[in-house]
Design a protein around this motif. Sequence first.
Motif, short mmCIF file in Angstrom:
data_model
loop_
_atom_site.label_atom_id
_atom_site.label_comp_id
_atom_site.label_asym_id
_atom_site.label_seq_id
_atom_site.Cartn_x
_atom_site.Cartn_y
_atom_site.Cartn_z
N HIS A 57 -4.16 3.49 -2.78
CA HIS A 57 -5.46 2.82 -2.68
C HIS A 57 -5.81 2.02 -3.94
CE1 HIS A 57 -6.35 4.87 1.03
NE2 HIS A 57 -6.20 6.06 0.48
N ARG A 65 0.83 -1.21 0.00
CA ARG A 65 0.00 0.00 0.00
C ARG A 65 0.87 1.26 0.00
NH1 ARG A 65 -4.51 -0.70 -2.39
NH2 ARG A 65 -5.75 -2.39 -1.57
N TYR A 68 -12.54 -0.91 0.84
CA TYR A 68 -12.66 -0.76 2.28
C TYR A 68 -13.02 0.69 2.59
CZ TYR A 68 -10.71 -5.42 2.86
OH TYR A 68 -10.50 -6.78 2.83
N PRO A 69 -13.52 0.95 3.79
CA PRO A 69 -13.89 2.33 4.15
C PRO A 69 -12.76 3.35 3.98
CG PRO A 69 -14.80 0.81 5.76
CD PRO A 69 -13.90 0.00 4.85
N ASN A 70 -11.51 2.90 4.11
CA ASN A 70 -10.38 3.84 3.96
C ASN A 70 -10.03 4.12 2.50
OD1 ASN A 70 -9.06 1.53 3.13
ND2 ASN A 70 -7.40 1.69 4.61
N GLY A 71 -10.75 3.47 1.56
CA GLY A 71 -10.51 3.69 0.14
C GLY A 71 -9.65 2.62 -0.53
N ASP A 72 -9.06 1.72 0.25
CA ASP A 72 -8.25 0.65 -0.34
C ASP A 72 -9.14 -0.24 -1.20
OD1 ASP A 72 -6.02 1.56 0.99
OD2 ASP A 72 -5.94 -0.08 2.43
#
Length: 156
Positions: free
Chosen positions: A16, A11, A91-95
């Motif tokens: 992302h 990452r 995922y919520p973090n943009g990943d």
Amino acid sequence: MPTPKFILELREKIGHDLLWLTGLTAVVLDEHDRILLVQRVDTGRWSLPAGILEPGEQPAVALRREIYEETAVEAEVERLLNVESFPPAAYPNGDQVQFLDLCFRCRPIAGTPRVNDDESLDVRWWPLDNLPPLRAEELRFIERAHSPGETPYYLT
């Protein structure tokens, strides 16, 4: 379990952007034909034990590790049930991720189910005639675990 180190390192390089990962799913059935399920912390839903194949690991070894980490149950991998690519997700973090999932039928060989990590709220055996709500693919995997034969099923 925290995000594996190899994913954090990737990452750092790709941000992302979509990351292709190999997932592992276990259908663990005991001698009473009950299935081992975990209740996830992030969603509260019940699911089959699952995890990610790490670099250098063999799938069966990694799946035994994941089952134990999540449930404190030692298991033997019996046979491959399914190979399937799941749709991309975020995922919520943009990943962004996409999983190629390998699902195996397993049987317990030792241990008493319990919450064994920070990813689960509960762990227990469930009778097949009284399962909690599960995702469609999990129900399909459970059905395949009851089909006869040693030949893996490949979904095209």
